[in-house]
Enzyme design. Structure first.
Site, PDB file in Angstrom:
ATOM      1  N   THR A  12      24.459  -2.301  55.326  1.00  0.00           N
ATOM      2  CA  THR A  12      25.255  -1.786  54.217  1.00  0.00           C
ATOM      3  C   THR A  12      26.375  -0.923  54.789  1.00  0.00           C
ATOM      4  O   THR A  12      26.188  -0.226  55.790  1.00  0.00           O
ATOM      5  CB  THR A  12      24.405  -0.961  53.235  1.00  0.00           C
ATOM      6  OG1 THR A  12      23.967   0.249  53.861  1.00  0.00           O
ATOM      7  CG2 THR A  12      23.193  -1.746  52.741  1.00  0.00           C
ATOM      8  N   GLY A  13      27.538  -0.974  54.158  1.00  0.00           N
ATOM      9  CA  GLY A  13      28.682  -0.237  54.686  1.00  0.00           C
ATOM     10  C   GLY A  13      29.068  -0.716  56.063  1.00  0.00           C
ATOM     11  O   GLY A  13      29.404   0.075  56.947  1.00  0.00           O
ATOM     12  N   GLY A  14      29.051  -2.041  56.242  1.00  0.00           N
ATOM     13  CA  GLY A  14      29.264  -2.599  57.579  1.00  0.00           C
ATOM     14  C   GLY A  14      30.695  -2.924  57.927  1.00  0.00           C
ATOM     15  O   GLY A  14      30.936  -3.602  58.928  1.00  0.00           O
ATOM     16  N   GLY A  17      33.386   1.887  61.194  1.00  0.00           N
ATOM     17  CA  GLY A  17      32.601   2.905  61.884  1.00  0.00           C
ATOM     18  C   GLY A  17      31.322   2.403  62.516  1.00  0.00           C
ATOM     19  O   GLY A  17      31.274   1.323  63.123  1.00  0.00           O
ATOM     20  N   ILE A  18      30.256   3.178  62.370  1.00  0.00           N
ATOM     21  CA  ILE A  18      28.978   2.848  62.984  1.00  0.00           C
ATOM     22  C   ILE A  18      28.410   1.557  62.402  1.00  0.00           C
ATOM     23  O   ILE A  18      27.813   0.753  63.118  1.00  0.00           O
ATOM     24  CB  ILE A  18      27.993   4.025  62.822  1.00  0.00           C
ATOM     25  CG1 ILE A  18      28.427   5.180  63.747  1.00  0.00           C
ATOM     26  CG2 ILE A  18      26.555   3.605  63.137  1.00  0.00           C
ATOM     27  CD1 ILE A  18      27.634   6.459  63.566  1.00  0.00           C
ATOM     28  N   GLY A  19      28.616   1.329  61.103  1.00  0.00           N
ATOM     29  CA  GLY A  19      28.133   0.100  60.496  1.00  0.00           C
ATOM     30  C   GLY A  19      28.768  -1.128  61.115  1.00  0.00           C
ATOM     31  O   GLY A  19      28.088  -2.125  61.422  1.00  0.00           O
ATOM     32  N   SER A 136      22.669  14.287  62.212  1.00  0.00           N
ATOM     33  CA  SER A 136      22.196  15.499  62.887  1.00  0.00           C
ATOM     34  C   SER A 136      22.325  16.709  61.967  1.00  0.00           C
ATOM     35  O   SER A 136      21.644  17.718  62.156  1.00  0.00           O
ATOM     36  CB  SER A 136      22.993  15.733  64.177  1.00  0.00           C
ATOM     37  OG  SER A 136      24.365  15.956  63.879  1.00  0.00           O
ATOM     38  N   TYR A 148      25.231  17.642  51.682  1.00  0.00           N
ATOM     39  CA  TYR A 148      25.097  16.552  52.658  1.00  0.00           C
ATOM     40  C   TYR A 148      23.813  16.724  53.468  1.00  0.00           C
ATOM     41  O   TYR A 148      23.053  15.762  53.662  1.00  0.00           O
ATOM     42  CB  TYR A 148      26.312  16.554  53.582  1.00  0.00           C
ATOM     43  CG  TYR A 148      26.325  15.451  54.608  1.00  0.00           C
ATOM     44  CD1 TYR A 148      26.518  14.126  54.230  1.00  0.00           C
ATOM     45  CD2 TYR A 148      26.157  15.732  55.965  1.00  0.00           C
ATOM     46  CE1 TYR A 148      26.543  13.109  55.172  1.00  0.00           C
ATOM     47  CE2 TYR A 148      26.179  14.718  56.912  1.00  0.00           C
ATOM     48  CZ  TYR A 148      26.376  13.414  56.507  1.00  0.00           C
ATOM     49  OH  TYR A 148      26.385  12.408  57.451  1.00  0.00           O
TER      50      TYR A 148
END
Length: 245
Positions: A12-14, A17-19, A136, A148
Site C-alpha cells: 500500500t502506498g507503493g 518513498g519506502i513503498g 522510530s 503521529y
C-alpha cells in the site's frame, strides 16, 4: 537473488518513498508486485516503471479497503506478502491539536492500517508475511509528534496481537520502524528545509538520512522465507537516532 519467485506481494502506498523502493526490491527478487495509492496518475506511472500492477485505493475508506481485498482475490487469488506502508505525518503541539488533524492521522496510520490487515487476512496464503511500516517516532518523545507517535505506537502493539492470532496459519507479522529518511513524507511534513534536515541529522549517530532502498531491503528480508522464524518483532532502522534519549 530471486528468493521470492512465485510469490505475490501487495504494497500500500507503493508509488513513492519506502513503498516504491520496497516494491522495486521485491520485484527484483522475483515477486509479482501490486502497488496501491490514492493518486491515479502517480500509482500508474510508478507501476509502469516497476513492471507492477496498479490498483487505486484510499486507506482511510473502508469501502476502498474492502473493494481492494475483493479485487486482489479475484485477480490474483491469494497473496504471500502484504506490506502496509501508506501513512501520513502531521506535526502539532498537544495544545493546538485539532480534531481534523487527529482524525486524518489516525484514519490513515491506524484505522486504515488495521482494517487493511483485517480484510486481507482471508486473502493471505498460509505462511504469508505481513510487514507494517511503523516509525522510530513511536518510541522517541519529540515535541509536536504526539498524534503521529500515538498512531505508530498503536501499530507496534497491533503487530504483537496479530502475530499471536495468525501464528496457527504460520502467517508472520512484523514491523519496520524507519527513522529520518529522505522521502516525500518528510517534505509533506514540512521537514525538507536544509537547516531542519541538518538539525535532524545532528541527532543521528551515523550522520545522515536514511535511503529508501535500505528500508526496502530489510522489508524484503522479512518477507522472505529467510525470516521464517521471525514474528511479532519491530525492526528499528534509524541510523542510531533512537539511542539518543
Amino acid at each position: 537473488m530471486q528468493n521470492l519467485y512465485g510469490k505475490v506481494a501487495l504494497i500500500t502506498g507503493g508509488n513513492s518513498g519506502i513503498g516504491y523502493s520496497t516494491a522495486k526490491d521485491l520485484a527484483a527478487n522475483g515477486a509479482q508486485v501490486i502497488i496501491t495509492g490514492r493518486r491515479k496518475e502517480a500509482v500508474e506511472n510508478a507501476a509502469k516503471e516497476l513492471g507492477a500492477t496498479a490498483l487505486l485505493a484510499d486507506q482511510t475508506k473502508m469501502a476502498d479497503i474492502e473493494a481492494l481485498a475483493a479485487s486482489v482475490a479475484q485477480q490474483f487469488g491469494k497473496i504471500d506478502i502484504l506490506v502496509i506502508n501508506a501513512g501520513v505525518s502531521k506535526l502539532t503541539t498537544i495544545e493546538n491539536a485539532t480534531e481534523q488533524l487527529f482524525d486524518e492521522v489516525m484514519n490513515v496510520n491506524l484505522k486504515g492500517a488495521y482494517f487493511t490487515l483485517s480484510r486481507f487476512i482471508p486473502v493471505l496464503n498460509d505462511g504469508a508475511s505481513v510487514v507494517f511500516i511503523s516509525s522510530s517516532s513511536a518510541s522517541k518523545c519529540t515535541p509536536q509528534t504526539s498524534v503521529y507517535m500515538a498512531s505508530k505506537a498503536a501499530i507496534n502493539a497491533l503487530i504483537q496481537v496479530a502475530a499471536i492470532e495468525l501464528a496457527p496459519r504460520r502467517i508472520r507479522v512484523n514491523a519496520v520502524s524507519p527513522g529520518p529518511f529522505a522521502t516525500e513524507i518528510m517534505e509533506k511534513a514540512g521537514l525538507s528545509d536544509p537547516k531542519i534536515q541538518e538539525f535532524i541529522v545532528s541527532g543521528v549517530p551515523l550522520g545522515r538520512l536514511g535511503i529508501p532502498t535500505e528500508a526496502g531491503k530489510l522489508i524484503s528480508f522479512l518477507a522472505s522465507d529467510d525470516a521464517a522464524f521471525i514474528t511479532g518483532a519491530e525492526y528499528m532502522i534509524d541510523g542510531g537516532q533512537s539511542l539518543n534519549k
